[in-house]
Scaffold this motif. Structure first.
Motif, PDB file in Angstrom:
ATOM      1  N   LYS A  90       7.576   3.318  -4.301  1.00 27.73           N
ATOM      2  CA  LYS A  90       7.416   2.191  -5.241  1.00 27.73           C
ATOM      3  C   LYS A  90       7.177   2.714  -6.661  1.00 27.73           C
ATOM      4  CE  LYS A  90       5.862  -1.343  -1.943  1.00 27.73           C
ATOM      5  NZ  LYS A  90       5.679  -0.761  -0.610  1.00 27.73           N
ATOM      6  N   LYS A  91       6.369   3.771  -6.764  1.00 24.79           N
ATOM      7  CA  LYS A  91       6.103   4.345  -8.098  1.00 24.79           C
ATOM      8  C   LYS A  91       7.383   4.928  -8.695  1.00 24.79           C
ATOM      9  CE  LYS A  91       1.268   5.559  -7.395  1.00 24.79           C
ATOM     10  NZ  LYS A  91       0.346   6.602  -6.928  1.00 24.79           N
ATOM     11  N   ILE A  92       8.136   5.643  -7.872  1.00 25.80           N
ATOM     12  CA  ILE A  92       9.385   6.250  -8.370  1.00 25.80           C
ATOM     13  C   ILE A  92      10.354   5.149  -8.788  1.00 25.80           C
ATOM     14  CG2 ILE A  92      11.393   7.633  -7.669  1.00 25.80           C
ATOM     15  CD1 ILE A  92       9.389   9.208  -5.843  1.00 25.80           C
ATOM     16  N   ASN A  93      10.378   4.065  -8.020  1.00 23.96           N
ATOM     17  CA  ASN A  93      11.278   2.953  -8.351  1.00 23.96           C
ATOM     18  C   ASN A  93      10.948   2.360  -9.728  1.00 23.96           C
ATOM     19  OD1 ASN A  93      13.400   1.063  -7.581  1.00 23.96           O
ATOM     20  ND2 ASN A  93      11.761  -0.442  -7.578  1.00 23.96           N
ATOM     21  N   VAL A 100      14.099  11.154  -1.631  1.00 20.03           N
ATOM     22  CA  VAL A 100      13.616  11.052  -0.251  1.00 20.03           C
ATOM     23  C   VAL A 100      12.193  11.582  -0.265  1.00 20.03           C
ATOM     24  CG1 VAL A 100      13.970  11.747   2.145  1.00 20.03           C
ATOM     25  CG2 VAL A 100      15.949  11.388   0.657  1.00 20.03           C
ATOM     26  N   THR A 101      11.227  10.690  -0.067  1.00 20.42           N
ATOM     27  CA  THR A 101       9.834  11.109  -0.228  1.00 20.42           C
ATOM     28  C   THR A 101       8.929  10.505   0.832  1.00 20.42           C
ATOM     29  OG1 THR A 101       7.975  11.229  -1.798  1.00 20.42           O
ATOM     30  CG2 THR A 101       9.287   9.215  -1.836  1.00 20.42           C
ATOM     31  N   SER A 102       7.920  11.250   1.184  1.00 22.89           N
ATOM     32  CA  SER A 102       6.855  10.659   1.989  1.00 22.89           C
ATOM     33  C   SER A 102       5.772  10.155   1.038  1.00 22.89           C
ATOM     34  CB  SER A 102       6.283  11.677   2.982  1.00 22.89           C
ATOM     35  OG  SER A 102       5.723  12.763   2.300  1.00 22.89           O
ATOM     36  N   THR A 103       4.742   9.554   1.604  1.00 26.69           N
ATOM     37  CA  THR A 103       3.618   9.045   0.808  1.00 26.69           C
ATOM     38  C   THR A 103       2.368   9.785   1.273  1.00 26.69           C
ATOM     39  OG1 THR A 103       4.680   6.881   0.776  1.00 26.69           O
ATOM     40  CG2 THR A 103       2.369   6.957   0.122  1.00 26.69           C
ATOM     41  N   THR A 104       1.559  10.202   0.321  1.00 25.08           N
ATOM     42  CA  THR A 104       0.340  10.914   0.690  1.00 25.08           C
ATOM     43  C   THR A 104      -0.858  10.298  -0.038  1.00 25.08           C
ATOM     44  OG1 THR A 104      -0.596  13.135   0.971  1.00 25.08           O
ATOM     45  CG2 THR A 104       0.536  12.703  -1.111  1.00 25.08           C
ATOM     46  N   GLY A 105      -2.059  10.847   0.244  1.00 20.83           N
ATOM     47  CA  GLY A 105      -3.266  10.334  -0.416  1.00 20.83           C
ATOM     48  C   GLY A 105      -3.381   8.838  -0.217  1.00 20.83           C
ATOM     49  N   ALA A 106      -3.534   8.102  -1.298  1.00 18.28           N
ATOM     50  CA  ALA A 106      -3.563   6.637  -1.255  1.00 18.28           C
ATOM     51  C   ALA A 106      -2.377   6.120  -2.052  1.00 18.28           C
ATOM     52  CB  ALA A 106      -4.878   6.121  -1.819  1.00 18.28           C
ATOM     53  N   GLY A 107      -1.204   6.124  -1.414  1.00 17.81           N
ATOM     54  CA  GLY A 107       0.009   5.658  -2.082  1.00 17.81           C
ATOM     55  C   GLY A 107       0.563   6.656  -3.080  1.00 17.81           C
ATOM     56  N   ASP A 108       0.257   7.932  -2.885  1.00 18.45           N
ATOM     57  CA  ASP A 108       0.644   8.945  -3.877  1.00 18.45           C
ATOM     58  C   ASP A 108       1.940   9.665  -3.503  1.00 18.45           C
ATOM     59  OD1 ASP A 108      -1.668   8.373  -5.324  1.00 18.45           O
ATOM     60  OD2 ASP A 108      -2.853   9.778  -4.105  1.00 18.45           O
ATOM     61  N   ILE A 109       2.557  10.241  -4.530  1.00 21.03           N
ATOM     62  CA  ILE A 109       3.764  11.056  -4.363  1.00 21.03           C
ATOM     63  C   ILE A 109       3.312  12.473  -4.004  1.00 21.03           C
ATOM     64  CG2 ILE A 109       5.800  11.957  -5.569  1.00 21.03           C
ATOM     65  CD1 ILE A 109       5.476   9.534  -7.542  1.00 21.03           C
ATOM     66  N   PRO A 110       3.965  13.126  -3.017  1.00 20.22           N
ATOM     67  CA  PRO A 110       3.597  14.513  -2.701  1.00 20.22           C
ATOM     68  C   PRO A 110       3.610  15.410  -3.943  1.00 20.22           C
ATOM     69  CG  PRO A 110       5.030  13.635  -0.999  1.00 20.22           C
ATOM     70  CD  PRO A 110       4.987  12.602  -2.102  1.00 20.22           C
ATOM     71  N   ALA A 111       2.711  16.395  -3.972  1.00 21.29           N
ATOM     72  CA  ALA A 111       2.376  17.126  -5.201  1.00 21.29           C
ATOM     73  C   ALA A 111       3.570  17.653  -5.984  1.00 21.29           C
ATOM     74  CB  ALA A 111       1.419  18.261  -4.872  1.00 21.29           C
ATOM     75  N   TYR A 116       7.961  13.892 -11.255  1.00 22.65           N
ATOM     76  CA  TYR A 116       7.789  12.486 -11.654  1.00 22.65           C
ATOM     77  C   TYR A 116       7.034  12.394 -12.990  1.00 22.65           C
ATOM     78  CZ  TYR A 116       5.284   7.960 -11.457  1.00 22.65           C
ATOM     79  OH  TYR A 116       4.715   6.743 -11.757  1.00 22.65           O
ATOM     80  N   LEU A 117       5.964  13.173 -13.114  1.00 19.62           N
ATOM     81  CA  LEU A 117       5.159  13.117 -14.340  1.00 19.62           C
ATOM     82  C   LEU A 117       5.925  13.673 -15.544  1.00 19.62           C
ATOM     83  CD1 LEU A 117       1.666  14.091 -12.873  1.00 19.62           C
ATOM     84  CD2 LEU A 117       2.417  11.823 -13.666  1.00 19.62           C
ATOM     85  N   GLU A 118       6.741  14.704 -15.295  1.00 23.75           N
ATOM     86  CA  GLU A 118       7.571  15.250 -16.390  1.00 23.75           C
ATOM     87  C   GLU A 118       8.600  14.226 -16.830  1.00 23.75           C
ATOM     88  OE1 GLU A 118       9.318  19.229 -16.238  1.00 23.75           O
ATOM     89  OE2 GLU A 118       7.786  19.698 -14.747  1.00 23.75           O
ATOM     90  N   PRO A 149      11.457  20.389  -5.564  1.00 26.02           N
ATOM     91  CA  PRO A 149      11.952  19.035  -5.788  1.00 26.02           C
ATOM     92  C   PRO A 149      12.964  18.976  -6.925  1.00 26.02           C
ATOM     93  CG  PRO A 149       9.922  19.304  -6.982  1.00 26.02           C
ATOM     94  CD  PRO A 149      10.266  20.662  -6.412  1.00 26.02           C
ATOM     95  N   GLY A 150      13.239  20.105  -7.646  1.00 30.43           N
ATOM     96  CA  GLY A 150      14.172  20.058  -8.766  1.00 30.43           C
ATOM     97  C   GLY A 150      13.471  19.869 -10.101  1.00 30.43           C
ATOM     98  N   THR A 151      14.272  19.843 -11.159  1.00 38.39           N
ATOM     99  CA  THR A 151      13.733  19.769 -12.519  1.00 38.39           C
ATOM    100  C   THR A 151      14.252  18.518 -13.228  1.00 38.39           C
ATOM    101  OG1 THR A 151      15.628  20.920 -13.471  1.00 38.39           O
ATOM    102  CG2 THR A 151      13.818  22.309 -12.670  1.00 38.39           C
ATOM    103  N   VAL A 152      13.692  18.267 -14.404  1.00 32.83           N
ATOM    104  CA  VAL A 152      14.161  17.136 -15.215  1.00 32.83           C
ATOM    105  C   VAL A 152      15.652  17.313 -15.525  1.00 32.83           C
ATOM    106  CG1 VAL A 152      13.971  16.009 -17.470  1.00 32.83           C
ATOM    107  CG2 VAL A 152      11.896  16.623 -16.196  1.00 32.83           C
ATOM    108  N   ASN A 153      16.063  18.558 -15.798  1.00 30.81           N
ATOM    109  CA  ASN A 153      17.489  18.791 -16.076  1.00 30.81           C
ATOM    110  C   ASN A 153      18.359  18.474 -14.875  1.00 30.81           C
ATOM    111  OD1 ASN A 153      17.657  19.378 -18.742  1.00 30.81           O
ATOM    112  ND2 ASN A 153      17.287  21.577 -18.470  1.00 30.81           N
ATOM    113  N   ASP A 154      17.874  18.802 -13.676  1.00 28.41           N
ATOM    114  CA  ASP A 154      18.648  18.463 -12.473  1.00 28.41           C
ATOM    115  C   ASP A 154      18.836  16.947 -12.375  1.00 28.41           C
ATOM    116  OD1 ASP A 154      18.834  21.132 -11.593  1.00 28.41           O
ATOM    117  OD2 ASP A 154      16.865  21.004 -10.622  1.00 28.41           O
TER     118      ASP A 154
END
Ligand SMILES: Cc1cc2nc3c(=O)[nH]c(=O)nc-3n(C[C@H](O)[C@H](O)[C@H](O)COP(=O)(O)O)c2cc1C
Length: 147
Positions: free
Chosen positions: A104-107, A53-64, A70-72, A38-43
């Motif tokens: 929505k989380k990424i937004n 461009v992302t799908s949704t997994t788990g319960a409204g979660d971002i793919p691993a 995202y967390l970084e 998915p790339g790095t913070v520097n990218d």
């Protein structure tokens, strides 16, 4: 001509395939496009135009893998002031409250980092659109025009 950096989150490959289709479409219209899996913070920091461009997994979660990025971003909090961004999310409306939750989380994060949305983000419902590239390519034209 724009240089679009595409950051991808996918579990079963649908969002990844879509990202490469969009990159090809951008290049065919004389734009530059690079797909990050998915790339790095520097990218992200070096990008002039961001497309997630992302799908949704788990319960409204971002793919691993994209979630790690995202967390970084969330912890390093690099300001992306006025950098244009767009988000295409794949989801399934049968998941009700968590429909397209990843995008929505990424937004929320990109807004907090002061990036700039030029057009409304796209949410693609697997219950309605069996070929996500169709609405995505229409949306991409609007995204490019808005830049
Ligand atoms: C285990 C699992 C959990 C899912 N959770 C959600 C969800 O919470 N919200 C949503 O809108 N879609 C959810 N989906 C639907 C996927 O986001 C959708 O099928 C997407 O097209 C998969 O894309 P991919 O091939 O890139 O992984 C889920 C799918 C699976 C298999």
């Amino acid at each position: 001509m724009s240089q679009i950096s595409i950051f991808v989150g996918s579990v079963y490959g649908g969002a990844e395939d879509l990202a490469f289709t969009l990159a090809d479409a951008l290049k065919s219209k004389n734009n530059q496009a690079e797909v990050f899996l998915p790339g790095t913070v520097n990218d992200v920091k070096n990008a002039t135009h961001l497309l997630f461009v992302t799908s949704t997994t788990g319960a409204g979660d971002i793919p691993a893998e994209l979630e790690a990025l995202y967390l970084e971003l969330k912890s390093q909090f690099p300001l992306l002031t006025d950098i244009p961004y767009g988000i295409i999310t794949l989801g399934d409306s049968s998941y009700d409250d968590t429909f397209c939750g990843a995008g929505k989380k990424i937004n929320v994060l990109l807004q907090a980092l002061q990036a700039k949305a030029y057009i409304e983000n796209l949410e693609i419902d697997a219950c309605e659109d069996f070929e996500p590239e169709k609405p995505a390519l229409v949306w991409l034209n609007s995204f490019i025009k808005a830049l």
